[in-house]
Design a protein around this motif. Sequence first.
Motif, PDB file in Angstrom:
ATOM      1  N   GLU A 199       0.934  -1.337  -0.159  1.00  0.00           N
ATOM      2  CA  GLU A 199      -0.111   0.036  -0.134  1.00  0.00           C
ATOM      3  C   GLU A 199       0.982   1.277  -0.136  1.00  0.00           C
ATOM      4  N   ILE A 200       0.464   2.183  -0.747  1.00  0.00           N
ATOM      5  CA  ILE A 200       1.395   3.572  -0.787  1.00  0.00           C
ATOM      6  C   ILE A 200       2.298   3.690   0.473  1.00  0.00           C
ATOM      7  N   SER A 201       1.855   3.746   1.513  1.00  0.00           N
ATOM      8  CA  SER A 201       2.625   4.280   2.905  1.00  0.00           C
ATOM      9  C   SER A 201       3.085   2.894   3.716  1.00  0.00           C
ATOM     10  N   ASN A 202       2.963   1.659   2.928  1.00  0.00           N
ATOM     11  CA  ASN A 202       3.072   0.460   3.908  1.00  0.00           C
ATOM     12  C   ASN A 202       3.891  -0.610   2.959  1.00  0.00           C
ATOM     13  N   TRP A 203       4.874  -1.127   3.778  1.00  0.00           N
ATOM     14  CA  TRP A 203       5.599  -2.197   3.376  1.00  0.00           C
ATOM     15  C   TRP A 203       5.536  -3.395   4.306  1.00  0.00           C
ATOM     16  N   ALA A 204       5.445  -4.643   3.792  1.00  0.00           N
ATOM     17  CA  ALA A 204       5.560  -5.794   4.671  1.00  0.00           C
ATOM     18  C   ALA A 204       6.375  -6.969   4.133  1.00  0.00           C
ATOM     19  N   LYS A 205       6.708  -7.768   4.978  1.00  0.00           N
ATOM     20  CA  LYS A 205       7.603  -9.041   4.624  1.00  0.00           C
ATOM     21  C   LYS A 205       6.122  -9.959   4.229  1.00  0.00           C
ATOM     22  N   THR A 206       6.493 -10.989   3.387  1.00  0.00           N
ATOM     23  CA  THR A 206       5.284 -11.776   2.979  1.00  0.00           C
ATOM     24  C   THR A 206       4.447 -12.416   4.038  1.00  0.00           C
ATOM     25  N   SER A 207       3.250 -12.227   3.819  1.00  0.00           N
ATOM     26  CA  SER A 207       2.170 -12.647   4.949  1.00  0.00           C
ATOM     27  C   SER A 207       2.204 -11.658   6.025  1.00  0.00           C
ATOM     28  N   PHE A 208       2.910 -10.496   6.095  1.00  0.00           N
ATOM     29  CA  PHE A 208       2.836  -9.570   7.510  1.00  0.00           C
ATOM     30  C   PHE A 208       1.722  -8.614   7.055  1.00  0.00           C
ATOM     31  N   GLU A 209       1.295  -8.509   5.939  1.00  0.00           N
ATOM     32  CA  GLU A 209       0.474  -7.032   5.692  1.00  0.00           C
ATOM     33  C   GLU A 209      -0.552  -6.818   6.816  1.00  0.00           C
ATOM     34  N   SER A 210      -0.911  -5.829   7.119  1.00  0.00           N
ATOM     35  CA  SER A 210      -2.032  -5.702   8.196  1.00  0.00           C
ATOM     36  C   SER A 210      -3.184  -5.973   7.968  1.00  0.00           C
ATOM     37  N   ILE A 211      -3.941  -7.000   8.571  1.00  0.00           N
ATOM     38  CA  ILE A 211      -5.100  -7.431   8.315  1.00  0.00           C
ATOM     39  C   ILE A 211      -6.343  -5.971   8.434  1.00  0.00           C
ATOM     40  N   HIS A 212      -5.774  -5.401   9.559  1.00  0.00           N
ATOM     41  CA  HIS A 212      -6.667  -4.434   9.774  1.00  0.00           C
ATOM     42  C   HIS A 212      -6.822  -3.333   8.870  1.00  0.00           C
ATOM     43  N   ASN A 213      -5.680  -2.906   8.521  1.00  0.00           N
ATOM     44  CA  ASN A 213      -5.529  -1.886   7.509  1.00  0.00           C
ATOM     45  C   ASN A 213      -6.120  -2.411   6.021  1.00  0.00           C
ATOM     46  N   LEU A 214      -5.883  -3.545   5.975  1.00  0.00           N
ATOM     47  CA  LEU A 214      -6.110  -4.010   4.475  1.00  0.00           C
ATOM     48  C   LEU A 214      -7.656  -3.964   4.425  1.00  0.00           C
ATOM     49  N   ASN A 215      -8.302  -4.049   5.547  1.00  0.00           N
ATOM     50  CA  ASN A 215      -9.713  -3.951   5.713  1.00  0.00           C
ATOM     51  C   ASN A 215     -10.289  -2.625   5.284  1.00  0.00           C
ATOM     52  N   TYR A 216      -9.673  -1.391   5.654  1.00  0.00           N
ATOM     53  CA  TYR A 216      -9.887  -0.319   5.050  1.00  0.00           C
ATOM     54  C   TYR A 216      -9.950  -0.172   3.867  1.00  0.00           C
ATOM     55  N   TRP A 217      -8.526  -0.453   3.240  1.00  0.00           N
ATOM     56  CA  TRP A 217      -8.105  -0.360   1.660  1.00  0.00           C
ATOM     57  C   TRP A 217      -9.118  -1.341   0.791  1.00  0.00           C
ATOM     58  N   ASP A 218      -9.537  -2.508   1.365  1.00  0.00           N
ATOM     59  CA  ASP A 218     -10.439  -3.248   0.651  1.00  0.00           C
ATOM     60  C   ASP A 218     -11.954  -2.606   0.643  1.00  0.00           C
ATOM     61  N   ASN A 219     -11.859  -1.558   1.393  1.00  0.00           N
ATOM     62  CA  ASN A 219     -13.360  -0.827   1.601  1.00  0.00           C
ATOM     63  C   ASN A 219     -14.386  -1.692   2.004  1.00  0.00           C
ATOM     64  N   ASN A 220     -13.974  -2.205   3.201  1.00  0.00           N
ATOM     65  CA  ASN A 220     -15.062  -2.950   3.843  1.00  0.00           C
ATOM     66  C   ASN A 220     -15.261  -2.176   5.123  1.00  0.00           C
ATOM     67  N   LYS A 221     -16.594  -2.798   5.745  1.00  0.00           N
ATOM     68  CA  LYS A 221     -16.981  -2.101   6.796  1.00  0.00           C
ATOM     69  C   LYS A 221     -16.253  -2.253   8.250  1.00  0.00           C
ATOM     70  N   PHE A 222     -16.346  -1.385   9.012  1.00  0.00           N
ATOM     71  CA  PHE A 222     -15.498  -1.340  10.111  1.00  0.00           C
ATOM     72  C   PHE A 222     -16.394  -0.579  11.291  1.00  0.00           C
ATOM     73  N   LEU A 223     -16.112  -0.877  12.520  1.00  0.00           N
ATOM     74  CA  LEU A 223     -16.817  -0.106  13.527  1.00  0.00           C
ATOM     75  C   LEU A 223     -15.674   0.800  14.564  1.00  0.00           C
ATOM     76  N   GLY A 224     -15.752   1.917  14.621  1.00  0.00           N
ATOM     77  CA  GLY A 224     -14.927   2.636  15.348  1.00  0.00           C
ATOM     78  C   GLY A 224     -15.464   2.833  16.799  1.00  0.00           C
ATOM     79  N   ILE A 225     -14.642   2.777  17.913  1.00  0.00           N
ATOM     80  CA  ILE A 225     -15.198   3.102  19.334  1.00  0.00           C
ATOM     81  C   ILE A 225     -14.395   3.877  19.926  1.00  0.00           C
TER      82      ILE A 225
END
Length: 418
Positions: A258-284
């Motif tokens: 992702e533009i501002s993010n780098w990861a070793k294979t399989s260590f992409e952030s699941i949480h942040n990918l959820n935003y970039w996949d345009n999925n739903k989320f709840l903020g508290i």
Amino acid sequence: MVNFVRTTIENQKNVKILNKQTHFESIYIHIPFCEIKCPYCDFNAYSKIDDLTKNLVEAIKLEILFWSSKFKKNQIKSVYFGGGTPSWIDSEYISIILAEINKNFDLSSNAEITIECNPIDLTNKKITDYIQSGINRFSVGIQSLDNKTLKFIGRNHNKAQALEGLNNIRANNIQNFSVDIMYGIPYQTHSHITETVNGLLEFDPTHFSAYSFTIEPNTPFHKFVKEKKIKELDENEYMKIFHQLYDLLEKNHYENYEISNWAKTSFESIHNLNYWDNNKFLGIGPGAHSYVNNYRFYNENSPKKYISKLNKQKSIPSTNEFLNLLNNTKFISGKENINEDTKIREYMIFSLRKKTGLNKDIFENLFKKNIDEYLSSKFTDFLDLNILVKHKDVYKFTNNGKLLSNEVFREILHPESK
Ligand code: SF4
């Protein structure tokens, strides 16, 4: 507050929201406390309000209870404690909040659970407490390993303290941790970036987030620039820093997923990918943003008012109409209905942010529209200028193009011409 909990429990029999689009799999918790407020920061973060901590955690628990009465069945695959500085408050509070999420939602047994930390907070005791609470990913705000730079941006740690925090992470066998760095800071040089990245590589983090330093309106730094007390970084040096950063991370097998993010294979952030996949989320928490059921909505910013509004929310509105629920929820301070057009444009932006790019076939299958309707004539310029490339009907940024990504995003949101 006791009344609220009693009424809330009674309301567990309350009408569930029926629309299946209320599905979300990620929860963000906003902890707004910081030891000091950094002069460049425009986040919803505050120093010297530590006396509110206990009441804020109680209010967060109430908010968890509130939403879970409507969405209890949702299986949660990621929880993210952000801020502010979540590591600034006692680790016990993080444990209490996580236990409340666990009790009230269906938290997946292999959920990614991240906490943002400042390195000075990373004592062995805190790290052990976090592990015991279920935290399995750490995101450490290093920013730089150059003492002058750290002092200039007003951080509360120096290089030695940053290294000590990372040593403690390693000593406690934490495998999955990310480091945040900033580039393009006034007076920074490309050799500072080399030293910082090389210094961090010694700890073998699984993930890097690198953000371009920006002068945000209404911050002390903005005032300093206007008064000419500080000068923004020279463009040539900025370019050198940018390329140095990309080269070093790529050479060391981090993928710029992702533009501002780098990861070793399989260590992409699941949480942040959820935003970039345009999925739903709840903020508290105060100021937290949510995206549920075609609405983006956000909570009251002020921690004091957030606490008070949660306490005044005597019951959960008994309705299965989502808009009704939002309209009758006191601690929500704003909302926006995401119509089809906005959804499409957001999808395009998020897709371009990712290494997978914007794929014409996927787009057209998803929205049943021709992608050309959404690409203004300026896109031809973006291709000619090598800001974007198009290969097999997939649009992607070039590395240089990433520097101008905001121009492309602006054009998607507000096309100048067709
Ligand atoms: S620690 Fe982070 S959130 Fe807190 S003031 Fe500094 S930049 Fe902002």
